[in-house]
Scaffold this active site. Structure first.
Site, PDB file in Angstrom:
ATOM      1  N   SER A 107       0.781  -1.250  -0.011  1.00  7.53           N
ATOM      2  CA  SER A 107       0.150  -0.028  -0.181  1.00  7.53           C
ATOM      3  C   SER A 107       0.757   1.184   0.025  1.00  7.53           C
ATOM      4  CB  SER A 107      -1.069   0.027   1.249  1.00  7.53           C
ATOM      5  OG  SER A 107      -0.091  -0.068   2.410  1.00  7.53           O
TER       6      SER A 107
HETATM    7  C1  LIG Z   1       3.102  -0.303   3.885  1.00 10.35           C
HETATM    8  S1  LIG Z   1       3.940  -0.882   2.520  1.00 10.35           S
HETATM    9  C2  LIG Z   1       5.059   0.568   2.557  1.00 10.35           C
HETATM   10  C3  LIG Z   1       4.588   1.867   2.059  1.00 10.35           C
HETATM   11  C4  LIG Z   1       5.732   2.706   1.601  1.00 10.35           C
HETATM   12  N1  LIG Z   1       6.483   3.134   2.284  1.00 10.35           N
HETATM   13  C5  LIG Z   1       4.810   3.868   0.574  1.00 10.35           C
HETATM   14  O1  LIG Z   1       5.032   5.120   1.001  1.00 10.35           O
HETATM   15  O2  LIG Z   1       4.186   3.531  -0.354  1.00 10.35           O
HETATM   16  C6  LIG Z   1       4.740  -2.145   3.199  1.00 10.35           C
HETATM   17  C7  LIG Z   1       5.513  -2.744   2.208  1.00 10.35           C
HETATM   18  O3  LIG Z   1       6.740  -3.628   2.905  1.00 10.35           O
HETATM   19  C8  LIG Z   1       7.002  -4.490   1.880  1.00 10.35           C
HETATM   20  N2  LIG Z   1       7.789  -5.515   2.797  1.00 10.35           N
HETATM   21  C9  LIG Z   1       7.040  -6.668   3.441  1.00 10.35           C
HETATM   22  N3  LIG Z   1       8.045  -7.316   4.059  1.00 10.35           N
HETATM   23  C10 LIG Z   1       9.250  -6.808   3.702  1.00 10.35           C
HETATM   24  C11 LIG Z   1      10.499  -7.118   3.782  1.00 10.35           C
HETATM   25  N4  LIG Z   1      11.007  -8.321   4.511  1.00 10.35           N
HETATM   26  N5  LIG Z   1      11.424  -6.553   3.271  1.00 10.35           N
HETATM   27  C12 LIG Z   1      11.114  -5.392   2.316  1.00 10.35           C
HETATM   28  N6  LIG Z   1       9.904  -5.132   2.165  1.00 10.35           N
HETATM   29  C13 LIG Z   1       8.825  -5.621   2.966  1.00 10.35           C
HETATM   30  C14 LIG Z   1       5.653  -4.926   1.425  1.00 10.35           C
HETATM   31  O4  LIG Z   1       5.775  -5.981   0.353  1.00 10.35           O
HETATM   32  C15 LIG Z   1       4.966  -3.653   1.229  1.00 10.35           C
HETATM   33  O5  LIG Z   1       5.129  -3.271   0.037  1.00 10.35           O
END
Ligand SMILES: C[S@@+](CC[C@H](N)C(=O)[O-])C[C@H]1O[C@@H](n2cnc3c(N)ncnc32)[C@H](O)[C@@H]1O
Length: 395
Positions: A107
């Site tokens: 998101s």
């Molecule tokens: C809430 S979203 C990030 C929002 C982002 N900062 C933005 O402004 O759009 C969380 C993200 O963390 C990623 N994510 C989950 N586990 C992760 C990991 N172990 N390493 C890197 N990214 C990860 C997910 O795929 C997702 O895209």
């Protein structure tokens, strides 16, 4: 020549968003205001899902300029809302003809939380930042605007999300270092960093982060778990692979880092059929609805998951289950509150109630009264009172 009107409209939306964020007190500095005014959020959410809760549960309707109208889409892009861009680890708005089900897996976080965290992080001119969870790339772009692309590295786990973010960030004119990998491993090549900010949550602080942030640098991350308790911690890294800090005010939660996600509970019916002890509960299902009690429940039962079941129209039973140890606690509604049935080697609900009683005895302080100490051998959350109880984060 392109029509400048849509750009003017988007620019007006950005000014309104910045004004609103400032009015809430979460956007506090001219430098981050300039970033909000400069970064076109519409590039990062060309399409997203709009949530709707109905009798059949939650569904997600795709919102795109060509189906909803460009003005409606743009207006929603500039609301202070989290815009879900991926479901179930692979479904994107362009894949769906109509409403679909699934858990959000990526998101664009609501802008007020993004800027609040950037203000909390407070990187100075010249600081180098490692971001975990690129997502749409919006927060990455804000940091690039403020610090310069060569000072920003961002890691995204999901390949499709990482590719989309790369396109959006490049189109917006920024060039940070973008890595598609598991952010829990951090980035040895670019270390040491002055700051690390995670926009996914973790159950414990990954050791790599402690190695890769300079002594005196900060780690800003939500600590959460399988019961969905959550708290935003700001840690200062020490000389010796340790870190210490407090939880910050507010009810901040993020999707959990994928390798830290709860395992499938599987068939837990035989676990619940074990011999059990039953007694009146001092604290019942309300602990799952209140922010700090839920956080404490998480700390007290760090490897447990919660699930509700109901037999033949009877009352909902809430089970707290630790599959690893084979322990469970079931809350059963009774005339004067709840009874609890506990089985297996650990009395999970005894631990939960002890944690909540200790917090109440300390005057029910806010989450900012909790600290987190990380050493190479242990990670401990403490209620920062003279007799503060403490809990170890799971390994
Ligand atoms: C809430 S979203 C990030 C929002 C982002 N900062 C933005 O402004 O759009 C969380 C993200 O963390 C990623 N994510 C989950 N586990 C992760 C990991 N172990 N390493 C890197 N990214 C990860 C997910 O795929 C997702 O895209």
């Amino acid at each position: 020549m392109t029509d400048p009107a849509p750009d003017r409209l988007a620019s007006r939306h950005r000014t309104r968003l910045a004004d609103r964020l400032e009015a809430t007190g979460l956007l506090r500095s001219a430098a981050w205001r300039a970033a909000v005014l400069a970064v076109p959020r519409e590039l990062f959410v060309p399409a997203f899902f709009r949530r709707s809760d109905g009798p059949q549960g939650t569904v997600w309707a795709p919102v795109q300029p060509d189906t909803q109208g460009a003005d409606t889409w743009l207006e929603e892009v500039y609301t202070d809302e989290t815009l879900v861009t991926q479901l179930a680890g692979g479904v994107h708005p362009g894949d769906a003809d109509g409403p679909v089900g699934g858990e959000p897996t990526s998101s664009s976080t609501l802008p007020s939380l993004v800027v609040r965290m950037l203000e909390d992080l407070d990187p100075k001119e010249g600081a180098r930042v490692l971001e975990i969870g690129t997502g749409t790339g919006y927060s990455t772009a804000l940091m690039c605007h403020r610090l310069g692309g060569d000072h920003v590295t961002s890691i995204e786990y999901d390949p499709a999300t990482a590719a989309r973010a790369r396109t959006a960030i490049t189109t917006a004119g920024y060039s940070p270092r973008l890595i598609q990998s598991d952010g829990l491993k951090g980035d040895d090549d670019g270390a040491p960093y002055d700051h690390l900010i995670a926009t996914c949550s973790v159950r414990t602080i990954p050791p790599a982060w402690l190695r890769q942030v300079k002594p005196g640098g900060t780690i800003l991350t939500t600590v959460s778990g399988w019961l969905h308790g959550s708290g935003l911690a700001r840690l200062t890294v020490g000389e010796d692979g340790s870190a210490f800090g407090t939880f910050l005010p507010g009810t901040v939660s993020f999707m959990i880092a994928r390798p830290h996600a709860a395992p499938d509970l599987g068939d837990f019916s035989s676990l619940l059929r074990q011999p059990a002890e039953e007694r009146p509960a001092h604290h019942g299902q309300e602990v799952f609805q209140e922010w700090v009690p839920l956080f404490l429940t998480q700390l007290a039962a760090p490897k447990a998951q919660r699930i509700s079941t109901r037999v033949d129209g009877g009352p909902w039973l809430v089970h707290t289950i630790d599959v690893g140890s084979g322990s469970f606690a079931t809350l059963v509604p009774s005339d004067d509150g709840f009874r609890v049935r506990q089985g297996g080697p650990h009395r999970l609900w005894d631990d939960v109630e002890a944690a909540i009683d200790a917090w109440k005895a300390a005057g029910s302080p806010p989450q900012s009264a909790f600290t987190l100490t990380v050493t190479p051998t242990e990670q401990r959350v403490r209620l920062d009172t003279p007799e503060g109880p403490s809990w170890t984060l799971p390994t």
